[in-house]
Write a protein that holds these residues in place. Structure first.
Motif, PDB file in Angstrom:
ATOM      1  N   ASN A   3      14.471   0.591   3.133  1.00 30.18           N
ATOM      2  CA  ASN A   3      15.791   0.518   3.758  1.00 30.18           C
ATOM      3  C   ASN A   3      16.001  -0.764   4.565  1.00 30.18           C
ATOM      4  N   GLY A   4      15.082  -1.691   4.472  1.00 34.94           N
ATOM      5  CA  GLY A   4      15.216  -2.960   5.187  1.00 34.94           C
ATOM      6  C   GLY A   4      14.470  -3.025   6.492  1.00 34.94           C
ATOM      7  N   MET A   5      13.881  -1.918   6.924  1.00 30.40           N
ATOM      8  CA  MET A   5      13.134  -1.887   8.180  1.00 30.40           C
ATOM      9  C   MET A   5      11.791  -2.597   8.017  1.00 30.40           C
ATOM     10  N   ILE A   6      11.437  -3.402   9.025  1.00 29.37           N
ATOM     11  CA  ILE A   6      10.145  -4.079   9.036  1.00 29.37           C
ATOM     12  C   ILE A   6       9.380  -3.546  10.246  1.00 29.37           C
ATOM     13  N   GLY A   7       8.405  -2.690   9.995  1.00 25.42           N
ATOM     14  CA  GLY A   7       7.707  -2.029  11.088  1.00 25.42           C
ATOM     15  C   GLY A   7       8.598  -0.952  11.664  1.00 25.42           C
ATOM     16  N   ASN A   8       9.115  -1.182  12.886  1.00 21.49           N
ATOM     17  CA  ASN A   8      10.102  -0.273  13.464  1.00 21.49           C
ATOM     18  C   ASN A   8      11.236  -1.105  14.036  1.00 21.49           C
ATOM     19  N   ILE A   9      12.230  -0.447  14.612  1.00 24.14           N
ATOM     20  CA  ILE A   9      13.433  -1.158  15.045  1.00 24.14           C
ATOM     21  C   ILE A   9      13.134  -2.193  16.125  1.00 24.14           C
ATOM     22  N   TYR A  10      12.053  -1.984  16.887  1.00 25.23           N
ATOM     23  CA  TYR A  10      11.744  -2.914  17.969  1.00 25.23           C
ATOM     24  C   TYR A  10      10.857  -4.083  17.538  1.00 25.23           C
ATOM     25  N   SER A  11      10.236  -3.974  16.375  1.00 27.45           N
ATOM     26  CA  SER A  11       9.481  -5.113  15.861  1.00 27.45           C
ATOM     27  C   SER A  11      10.365  -6.010  14.997  1.00 27.45           C
TER      28      SER A  11
END
Length: 203
Positions: A3-11
């Motif tokens: 879905n385009g997430m790299i790691g989590n939203i804060y990384s």
């Protein structure tokens, strides 16, 4: 992730900066820039640290660009110029319907194991921190907790007298339906009927 997430939203902020800064030199595989940027654009960032990391990427820069800033070119910009403030609609006086949130604390890792659960009633829109505060008020011997303020927001350091430790690599992890929360306790807002678990964990 798909879905385009790299790691989590804060990384995401630092990850986008790194990928943009090194795209000419390091490309093990093609990544979907537009999809990743749509993820951060859709998220309501509230922690100052997270905002500081994602903003450079949103304007096509990275922290590496600081070394090449031309301060002389910006000296004529007025520091006193302020953007017009948009009106903020307050919630004072607005009735928020009460919701029930299930909250449990579990330790199966260290010392005497325990598991306690309670149902907490809070106004809708309350944060997880507020849920924890109500639980602690209603049953302080079981649900008492301690926090500290960090640049990433409120960090829970201890629950039920059991403190997290960097030496032991332990921390309190917060889960909903078995998945780790992607927001801190001071920001995450549980929905009606949600079961929030605080689990003493190791990393």
């Amino acid at each position: 992730k798909g879905n385009g997430m790299i790691g989590n939203i804060y990384s995401m902020g630092l990850a986008l900066q790194a990928l943009e800064a090194t795209r000419k030199f390091y490309a093990p595989r093609k990544w979907d820039c537009a999809q990743a940027f749509s993820v951060v654009s859709a998220h309501d960032y509230q922690q100052p640290m997270a905002i500081a990391q994602v903003l450079p990427a949103l304007v096509g820069r990275s922290y590496l660009d600081v070394a090449g800033l031309d301060c002389a070119a910006t000296k004529d910009m007025s520091p006193n110029r302020q953007l017009p403030l948009s009106p903020v609609l307050g919630t004072h006086g607005v009735h928020r319907a009460p919701i029930q949130v299930q909250y449990s604390i579990t330790n199966k890792l260290q010392g005497k194991h325990f598991h306690y659960s309670t149902s907490v009633t809070v106004p809708s829109g309350s944060t997880l921190l507020q849920v924890m505060e109500v639980a602690a008020e209603e049953n302080p011997q079981t649900f008492s907790f301690q926090t500290e303020q960090t640049s990433w927001g409120t960090y829970v350091t201890s629950i039920h007298g059991l403190a997290a430790s960097t030496e032991d690599r332990t921390y309190w992890q917060f889960l909903s339906a078995g998945d780790a929360l992607d927001e801190g306790v001071g920001i995450y807002k549980p929905h009606a009927g949600e079961h929030i678990q605080a689990v003493f964990s190791t990393y």
